[in-house]
Scaffold this motif. Structure first.
Motif, short mmCIF file in Angstrom:
data_model
loop_
_atom_site.label_atom_id
_atom_site.label_comp_id
_atom_site.label_asym_id
_atom_site.label_seq_id
_atom_site.Cartn_x
_atom_site.Cartn_y
_atom_site.Cartn_z
N UNK A 166 0.78 -0.86 0.33
CA UNK A 166 -0.01 -0.02 -0.24
C UNK A 166 0.91 1.24 -0.05
N UNK A 167 0.48 2.54 -0.70
CA UNK A 167 1.44 3.49 -0.54
C UNK A 167 0.91 4.62 0.17
N UNK A 168 1.39 5.55 -0.13
CA UNK A 168 0.58 7.25 1.03
C UNK A 168 -0.97 7.59 0.30
N UNK A 169 -1.09 6.83 -1.05
CA UNK A 169 -2.11 8.20 -1.50
C UNK A 169 -3.38 6.60 -1.06
N UNK A 170 -3.10 5.64 -0.19
CA UNK A 170 -4.14 4.38 -0.22
C UNK A 170 -4.52 3.63 -0.73
N UNK A 171 -3.29 3.69 -2.24
CA UNK A 171 -3.71 2.26 -3.25
C UNK A 171 -2.74 1.30 -2.92
N UNK A 172 -3.61 0.20 -3.83
CA UNK A 172 -3.03 -0.99 -3.23
C UNK A 172 -2.77 -2.33 -3.93
N UNK A 173 -1.58 -2.95 -3.82
CA UNK A 173 -1.04 -4.20 -5.88
C UNK A 173 -1.45 -5.72 -5.01
N UNK A 174 -1.84 -6.24 -5.19
CA UNK A 174 -1.93 -7.28 -4.91
C UNK A 174 -2.33 -8.88 -5.76
N UNK A 175 -3.17 -9.34 -5.47
CA UNK A 175 -3.69 -10.45 -5.96
C UNK A 175 -4.59 -11.03 -5.86
N UNK A 176 -5.56 -11.42 -6.56
CA UNK A 176 -6.81 -11.92 -6.36
C UNK A 176 -7.65 -13.04 -7.43
N UNK A 177 -8.54 -13.69 -6.87
CA UNK A 177 -8.79 -14.98 -7.86
C UNK A 177 -9.70 -14.99 -8.41
N UNK A 178 -10.07 -15.07 -10.43
CA UNK A 178 -11.02 -14.81 -10.56
C UNK A 178 -12.30 -15.85 -10.67
N UNK A 179 -13.44 -15.79 -10.98
CA UNK A 179 -14.45 -16.55 -11.16
C UNK A 179 -14.47 -17.95 -11.40
N UNK A 180 -12.94 -18.48 -11.64
CA UNK A 180 -12.90 -19.30 -12.14
C UNK A 180 -11.45 -20.38 -11.01
N UNK A 181 -10.74 -19.63 -10.44
CA UNK A 181 -10.01 -19.73 -9.39
C UNK A 181 -8.52 -19.69 -10.17
N UNK A 182 -8.37 -18.23 -10.91
CA UNK A 182 -7.11 -18.52 -11.78
C UNK A 182 -6.63 -17.39 -10.54
N UNK A 183 -5.88 -17.16 -10.26
CA UNK A 183 -5.06 -15.91 -9.65
C UNK A 183 -4.75 -14.61 -10.71
N UNK A 184 -5.05 -13.53 -10.51
CA UNK A 184 -4.67 -12.71 -11.22
C UNK A 184 -3.69 -11.55 -10.28
N UNK A 185 -2.58 -10.61 -10.71
CA UNK A 185 -2.70 -8.98 -9.87
C UNK A 185 -3.46 -8.17 -9.92
#
Length: 238
Positions: A166-185
């Motif tokens: 997370x940066x000073x602006x409150x913006x965030x990066x990470x990863x999450x799954x799609x409905x099919x279970x595939x992980x995406x950034x």
């Protein structure tokens, strides 16, 4: 630079690399310590075994390793520290592992998203914390804590999301799954989570485990550009 190294008697100790060499940070009385976060003032956080065999969070500052305690349980893992000396991580308590913020005096339980557990992953210079928490239906969702409450960041359509920075602006990066279970950034800002693989048509297959974000909002990582794997830097336009 921080890390962990074996001592002459084969014990794992946290270290701080300085101009004078590698500094052994010691332990909280036990056999091991591990460093996981450092700020611009050389303060280091991590966890260490105590003399009684428990794993507690430590704060190393001014040449001294201090035990910052727990939320009432036996264990604590400190993941990150900002320049104000605020620390986040996960600590055991009476109801299980919980994300916390430590302000130099007290450790505060940040709660959950309706489930049983949570864990802090990163903290920015404003004291905003991101991490993961269990929801009421036992899914693992990313959260952002801005000082008053824990907000569910949602997912990219799947059942899980994990913020990593997370940066000073409150913006965030990470990863999450799609409905099919595939992980995406993902990139998260102002309550909206975007799949980074859909931002530019020529950029795809971004490694969801290695996404980096700075306070200017620039995002770095590796992905496929014109059919070849390349490092990339995304810079926001005004």
């Amino acid at each position: 630079m921080i890390g962990n190294a074996r001592t002459a008697d084969e014990q794992d100790h946290a270290f701080l690399a300085t101009g004078a060499g590698m500094l052994d940070l010691g332990t909280l009385g036990g056999q091991y310590s591990y460093a996981y976060g450092i700020n611009n003032y050389g303060q280091v956080v991590g966890n260490s075994q105590t003399a009684t065999g428990q794993a507690h969070c430590f704060l190393y500052s001014g040449g001294v390793m201090s035990d910052i305690g727990t939320l009432g349980g036996a264990g604590c893992f400190a993941a990150a520290i900002n320049d104000a000396g605020q620390v986040t991580g996960v600590s055991s308590g009476s109801t299980g592992g919980r994300a916390f913020i430590y302000n130099g005096r007290t450790m505060t339980d940040l709660g959950t998203l309706g489930g049983s557990t949570s864990a802090g992953k990163a903290i920015n210079q404003a004291g905003q914390v991101v991490g993961v928490a269990r929801t009421a239906n036992n899914e693992q969702h990313g959260f952002i804590y801005t000082g008053t409450r824990m907000v569910d960041m949602g997912t990219l359509g799947g059942t899980s999301s994990t913020p990593t920075a997370i940066n000073i602006k409150g913006q965030v990066v990470g990863n999450s799954t799609l409905a099919n279970g595939v992980k995406q950034p993902f990139f998260y800002s102002n309550g909206i989570m975007v799949n980074l693989n859909t931002v530019l048509p020529q950029l795809s297959n971004i490694d969801p485990a290695r996404i980096y974000l700075n306070d200017a909002g620039q995002i770095a990582g590796t992905g496929t550009i014109n059919g070849q794997q390349r490092a990339f830097l995304l810079t926001p336009t005004p």
